[in-house]
Design a protein around this motif. Sequence first.
Motif, short mmCIF file in Angstrom:
data_model
loop_
_atom_site.label_atom_id
_atom_site.label_comp_id
_atom_site.label_asym_id
_atom_site.label_seq_id
_atom_site.Cartn_x
_atom_site.Cartn_y
_atom_site.Cartn_z
N VAL A 192 4.22 1.36 10.31
CA VAL A 192 4.42 1.13 8.99
C VAL A 192 5.30 1.76 8.48
CG1 VAL A 192 2.97 -0.73 8.13
CG2 VAL A 192 2.40 1.69 8.02
N LEU A 193 6.24 1.70 7.64
CA LEU A 193 6.95 2.55 7.49
C LEU A 193 6.97 3.02 5.92
CD1 LEU A 193 10.72 3.99 7.72
CD2 LEU A 193 9.96 3.24 4.77
N TRP A 194 6.17 4.36 5.07
CA TRP A 194 5.51 4.11 3.83
C TRP A 194 7.21 4.38 2.97
CZ3 TRP A 194 1.02 2.76 3.70
CH2 TRP A 194 0.00 2.67 4.92
N LEU A 195 6.98 4.30 1.95
CA LEU A 195 7.61 4.48 0.32
C LEU A 195 7.00 4.97 -0.19
CD1 LEU A 195 9.39 1.21 -0.33
CD2 LEU A 195 9.83 2.80 1.33
N ASP A 196 7.18 6.11 -1.13
CA ASP A 196 6.81 6.88 -2.70
C ASP A 196 5.67 6.20 -3.37
OD1 ASP A 196 9.19 5.92 -3.96
OD2 ASP A 196 7.92 6.90 -5.75
N GLY A 197 4.78 6.53 -3.36
CA GLY A 197 3.76 6.04 -3.90
C GLY A 197 4.19 6.36 -5.86
N VAL A 198 5.42 6.55 -6.54
CA VAL A 198 5.40 6.50 -7.59
C VAL A 198 6.51 5.16 -8.22
CG1 VAL A 198 6.53 7.51 -10.12
CG2 VAL A 198 4.99 8.53 -8.14
N TYR B 36 0.82 -1.48 -0.07
CA TYR B 36 0.20 -0.06 -0.47
C TYR B 36 1.09 1.13 -0.32
CZ TYR B 36 -3.21 -3.57 2.30
OH TYR B 36 -4.30 -4.49 2.10
N VAL B 37 0.10 2.30 -0.37
CA VAL B 37 0.74 3.51 -0.27
C VAL B 37 0.21 4.81 -0.13
CG1 VAL B 37 2.58 3.13 -2.14
CG2 VAL B 37 0.52 4.46 -2.41
N ARG B 38 1.21 5.23 0.79
CA ARG B 38 0.04 6.16 2.01
C ARG B 38 -0.31 8.09 1.14
NH1 ARG B 38 1.48 11.50 3.83
NH2 ARG B 38 0.17 12.71 5.92
N ALA B 39 0.03 8.13 0.26
CA ALA B 39 0.09 9.36 -0.44
C ALA B 39 0.68 9.48 -1.90
CB ALA B 39 0.31 10.66 0.27
N ARG C 13 8.13 3.82 -5.61
CA ARG C 13 7.55 2.53 -4.12
C ARG C 13 9.61 2.02 -3.56
NH1 ARG C 13 3.09 -0.54 -4.07
NH2 ARG C 13 1.46 0.67 -5.92
N LYS C 14 10.24 3.17 -3.74
CA LYS C 14 12.05 2.59 -3.43
C LYS C 14 11.91 4.06 -1.78
CE LYS C 14 15.17 4.74 -6.52
NZ LYS C 14 15.85 3.48 -7.35
N TYR C 15 11.35 5.30 -3.04
CA TYR C 15 12.21 5.93 -1.19
C TYR C 15 11.63 6.27 -0.56
CZ TYR C 15 14.80 7.58 -5.99
OH TYR C 15 15.52 7.38 -6.87
N ILE C 16 11.69 7.13 0.39
CA ILE C 16 11.34 6.78 2.23
C ILE C 16 10.95 8.18 2.76
CG2 ILE C 16 11.79 6.76 4.54
CD1 ILE C 16 14.44 4.86 4.16
#
Length: 356
Positions: free
Chosen positions: A220-226, A185-188, A228-231
Motif C-alpha cells: 500500500v501507499l500511505w497518505l498522511d494521517g491528518v 488506514y494511516v501508518r503514522a 489524508r492526501k499527502y503521499i
Amino acid sequence: MAYSIKTQLTDAKKQKPAADELGFGKYYTDHMFMMDYNGEEQGWENPRIIPYQPISLDPAAKVFHYGQTVFEGLKAYRTADQRILLFRPQKNFKRLNLSNERIDIPPIDESFVLQALKELIQIDQDWIPTEKGTSLYIRPFIIATEPSLGASTSTHHQFIIILSPVGSYYPEGIHPVKIYVESEYVRAVKGGIGMAKTAGNYAAGLKAQADVSAQGFAQVLWLDGVHRKYIEEVGSMNVFFKVGGKVITPALNGSILDGVVRNSILQLLKLWNIPTEERMISIDELYEAYLSGTLEEAFGTGTAAVISPIGELHWQDKKLVINGGDTGELSAKLYDTLTGIQNGEKSDVLEWMVEV
Ligand code: COI
C-alpha cells in the motif's frame, strides 16, 4: 568503551539454500551477534558471537507488551574479486540510535557494533550469495527484556544481529509492482513514531497490507494521517515520482522513514544533474500529472526492495498505469548504477562502500 567479543563457533553448520530458493528472509546463517544492557551502571556488555539459536525471554518482557524495540536493515555483497562490501553501514547504525532515542532505548556505540558486524560477517562469509540480485541481508535489532508489566522504559535490553542470504524482496523482482493507495488506514502521524524504525509502524500496516495482497497488490501507499492526501511512503519503501523531467519525493517530515537508499538516490540524481524536489506532494497533484501525461515514472526505494518500479497505482476507483506498466528508463539506470556500485562492478564515486 573497550570491548572484546567472545566467540563460540558452531560445530553443526547448516546446509546453504540454492540461489533460486532464497526469496527474502527465509534462511539464517550459522552465527549471530548478541550483547546485553543490564541497567545504566553496567551499560551495554557481554558482546558475543554465538551459534544461531532461539532466544529465551520471560513472558513478561516489555517488548511483548509495549513494543519497545527497534531494528535496522542493511546488506553485504561479495564482489567478483572476492571482497566483501557493506553499503553505507554507518548510516544504518546512526539511524538505529535515532530510533533508540525516540523509543527511549539506550544508545549503542556505533563504531563498535560496526566492528562486531564485520567480525560476524567474516565468520559467516560463505553464506554471502554471489548470483545477480542476491546479497546477505543484515538485521540488527534491540528488544526490551525487563520482565515487568509497568508501561515504562525497560531497564534491560538485548542487541542482536542476524544474517540472512536473500534474493529479491518482491516475487516480481525488478519487474514493476502494483500498489494500492490506502484511503482508510494511516501508518503514522507527525509527532508519533513514523520516523523511527520500530515494529509498531510495521504492525500498523499489516492489516491494510493483507487486505490488498489478497487483491494482487504488492503493497500500500500511505497518505498522511491528518489531511489524508499527502503521499508519505510505501509499506517497505520510500517513494519517488518523475514528473515532467523532475524527480519528486516526499520531504522528511517526521512521519516517514529517512531511507538510506532514498538518500543515495537523491545523491545520484544530483550527480547526474537531474532536478529533484523533496516536498509535500498530494495524491491529487499526482493524479493531475497522470491525466496531463507528465507522470513519467514511479519507483520505490529501500534496502530490501532496492529500486522497485511501480507499474500501476490504484486510487479509489482510478487506475494509473505508469510508463505503460513497464520499468522506466531512469528507474532502470538507477537500479543498474546502485546495484553495480554495491556489488563492486561500478566505480564507487560517492564513496559509499565499506570493506569488511
Ligand atoms: C528494509 O528495507 O531493510 C526494511 O527494513 C523493510 C522491511 C519491511 C523488510
